[in-house]
Design a protein around this motif. Structure first.
Motif, mmCIF file in Angstrom:
data_model
loop_
_atom_site.group_PDB
_atom_site.id
_atom_site.type_symbol
_atom_site.label_atom_id
_atom_site.label_comp_id
_atom_site.label_asym_id
_atom_site.label_seq_id
_atom_site.Cartn_x
_atom_site.Cartn_y
_atom_site.Cartn_z
ATOM 1 N N GLY A 185 17.210 24.892 -17.132
ATOM 2 C CA GLY A 185 16.962 25.482 -18.439
ATOM 3 C C GLY A 185 16.240 24.584 -19.417
ATOM 4 O O GLY A 185 16.250 24.833 -20.625
ATOM 5 N N ILE A 186 15.594 23.526 -18.899
ATOM 6 C CA ILE A 186 14.897 22.567 -19.764
ATOM 7 C C ILE A 186 13.393 22.833 -19.691
ATOM 8 O O ILE A 186 12.801 22.821 -18.606
ATOM 9 C CB ILE A 186 15.219 21.123 -19.345
ATOM 10 N N ALA A 187 12.801 23.089 -20.838
ATOM 11 C CA ALA A 187 11.367 23.346 -20.914
ATOM 12 C C ALA A 187 10.605 22.034 -21.025
ATOM 13 O O ALA A 187 11.049 21.105 -21.711
ATOM 14 C CB ALA A 187 11.047 24.238 -22.109
ATOM 15 N N ASP A 243 8.935 22.690 -12.732
ATOM 16 C CA ASP A 243 9.718 23.712 -12.036
ATOM 17 C C ASP A 243 11.150 23.251 -11.788
ATOM 18 O O ASP A 243 12.093 24.054 -11.884
ATOM 19 C CB ASP A 243 9.036 24.067 -10.715
ATOM 20 N N ARG A 244 11.333 21.962 -11.491
ATOM 21 C CA ARG A 244 12.690 21.446 -11.272
ATOM 22 C C ARG A 244 13.489 21.473 -12.570
ATOM 23 O O ARG A 244 14.683 21.851 -12.577
ATOM 24 C CB ARG A 244 12.618 20.030 -10.706
ATOM 25 N N LEU A 245 12.902 21.067 -13.671
ATOM 26 C CA LEU A 245 13.617 21.059 -14.944
ATOM 27 C C LEU A 245 13.959 22.476 -15.388
ATOM 28 O O LEU A 245 15.004 22.714 -16.009
ATOM 29 C CB LEU A 245 12.778 20.355 -16.019
ATOM 30 N N ALA A 266 3.563 16.767 -12.064
ATOM 31 C CA ALA A 266 4.025 17.380 -13.309
ATOM 32 C C ALA A 266 4.468 18.818 -13.082
ATOM 33 O O ALA A 266 5.479 19.270 -13.637
ATOM 34 C CB ALA A 266 2.917 17.330 -14.362
ATOM 35 N N VAL A 267 3.719 19.556 -12.262
ATOM 36 C CA VAL A 267 4.087 20.943 -11.963
ATOM 37 C C VAL A 267 5.421 20.984 -11.213
ATOM 38 O O VAL A 267 6.296 21.812 -11.511
ATOM 39 C CB VAL A 267 2.973 21.635 -11.158
ATOM 40 N N LEU A 268 5.609 20.080 -10.249
ATOM 41 C CA LEU A 268 6.882 19.999 -9.538
ATOM 42 C C LEU A 268 8.031 19.689 -10.494
ATOM 43 O O LEU A 268 9.110 20.300 -10.426
ATOM 44 C CB LEU A 268 6.815 18.926 -8.453
ATOM 45 N N MET A 269 7.806 18.733 -11.374
ATOM 46 C CA MET A 269 8.838 18.344 -12.329
ATOM 47 C C MET A 269 9.158 19.492 -13.285
ATOM 48 O O MET A 269 10.326 19.763 -13.574
ATOM 49 C CB MET A 269 8.387 17.105 -13.106
ATOM 50 N N VAL A 295 16.947 13.391 -11.496
ATOM 51 C CA VAL A 295 15.887 14.345 -11.152
ATOM 52 C C VAL A 295 14.710 13.622 -10.502
ATOM 53 O O VAL A 295 14.140 14.086 -9.509
ATOM 54 C CB VAL A 295 15.431 15.127 -12.396
ATOM 55 N N ALA A 296 14.342 12.463 -11.053
ATOM 56 C CA ALA A 296 13.235 11.686 -10.485
ATOM 57 C C ALA A 296 13.540 11.285 -9.043
ATOM 58 O O ALA A 296 12.681 11.377 -8.155
ATOM 59 C CB ALA A 296 12.962 10.458 -11.347
ATOM 60 N N GLU A 297 14.762 10.827 -8.801
ATOM 61 C CA GLU A 297 15.140 10.413 -7.446
ATOM 62 C C GLU A 297 15.191 11.604 -6.498
ATOM 63 O O GLU A 297 14.834 11.497 -5.318
ATOM 64 C CB GLU A 297 16.475 9.678 -7.490
#
Length: 303
Positions: free
Chosen positions: A166-168, A160-162, A155-158, A201-203
């Motif tokens: 600019g997606i919170a 930071d990637r989002l 979740a933390v990785l996701m 993003v998942a891939e």
């Protein structure tokens, strides 16, 4: 059923019949239907904003969580006239229906009425009536022996990637094994665009950490990994609504969290666990709705 097993209460000018309040819904803890109704009544101020305007799918357990259960989308028999219904198309229905009359939980009387019908779980889509998706959901599903702790790390990785786009992202537990990230987005993009972005993003993350993350739906690839389920953003999919109870051995609920809590669970500084109904009510008393930012307009997802 004896007459004294039923009672009529008036909630916000609507009469709601309650019955069998002493029926055990969670045998392992003795949690009753009356306690289910009490939980939903008390959590309603923070839960209802997440339900309003969204057609609700219910999972009903007439004989408790250890008995038979069924998914319900269409309005049940005897639905009061004051309940908000939305008639929507359901292509591919297994019952060959062209439309279904969905219940929309806009108010406390409807929420209590459903709780009395043993609708323990409530699930909603990522869009409101008459609109494109205003939420993107990232579902993190652990494959044993991975668990919630590993979900928190992903979740933390996701998050930071989002954030790069600019997606919170705002975290909540699923109330079962995993967790979800809820992301407010522009309501002007259809589900195909949103789902496609979530998949990319998942891939990307699965290529970065292939030993811990998979974006592939094949169950044979999930053991020991976190499956990032991007498909939750398909138009026909629903996700457990924030604060909904879950039908496990104990009455846990889908619980909003802070990122500090997620990080602590990821590192082992805090126990990675789901939260019970009583804990959720205490947390609401202390934090309010940790997902209130979901009601602010979000950005468009990148194409």
């Amino acid at each position: 059923m004896a007459p004294h097993d039923r009672m009529l209460v008036t909630i916000e000018d609507h009469d709601v019949e309650l019955s069998n309040l002493d029926k055990i819904m969670f045998p392992a803890t003795g949690f009753t239907k009356g306690e289910v109704i009490d939980y939903y009544t008390r959590v309603a101020p923070v839960m209802l904003p997440h339900l309003r305007g969204r057609p609700a799918t219910r999972i009903r357990f007439p004989h408790g969580v250890e008995g038979a259960h069924f998914f319900e989308k269409n309005r049940p028999g005897g639905t009061p006239g004051w309940v908000h219904l939305a008639t929507l198309p359901v292509p591919g229905s297994t019952r060959r229906r062209e439309t279904i009359d969905f219940v929309v939980v806009d108010d406390l009387p409807t929420l209590v009425w459903l709780a009395n019908l043993a609708a323990i779980e409530l699930h909603t889509p990522q869009w409101r009536l008459g609109a494109d998706p205003d939420l993107m959901v990232v579902d993190l599903d652990p494959g044993e022996p991975a668990g919630l702790r590993e979900c928190c790390a992903v979740a933390v990785l996701m998050r930071d990637r989002l954030d790069v786009d600019g997606i919170a992202a705002f975290p909540k537990t699923s109330g079962r094994k995993g967790m979800q990230l809820c992301c407010p987005i522009s309501g002007t993009q259809d589900s195909v665009v949103v789902s496609g972005y979530a998949r990319r993003v998942a891939e990307e993350l699965s290529r970065m950490v292939p030993g811990s993350i998979t974006a592939n739906m094949a169950r044979r690839l999930r053991p020991g990994k976190i499956f990032i389920d991007w498909s939750q953003n398909a138009a026909a999919k629903t996700t457990v609504t924030p604060y909904s109870l879950r039908a496990g051995a104990t009455p846990t609920a889908s619980t909003p969290m802070t990122w500090d809590e997620v990080a602590a669970m990821a590192t082992g500084d805090a126990e990675a666990r789901q939260f019970g109904a009583g804990e959720v009510l205490e947390r609401v008393g202390g934090h309010g709705d940790l997902l209130s930012e979901l009601f602010r307009p979000g950005p468009a997802v990148p194409h």
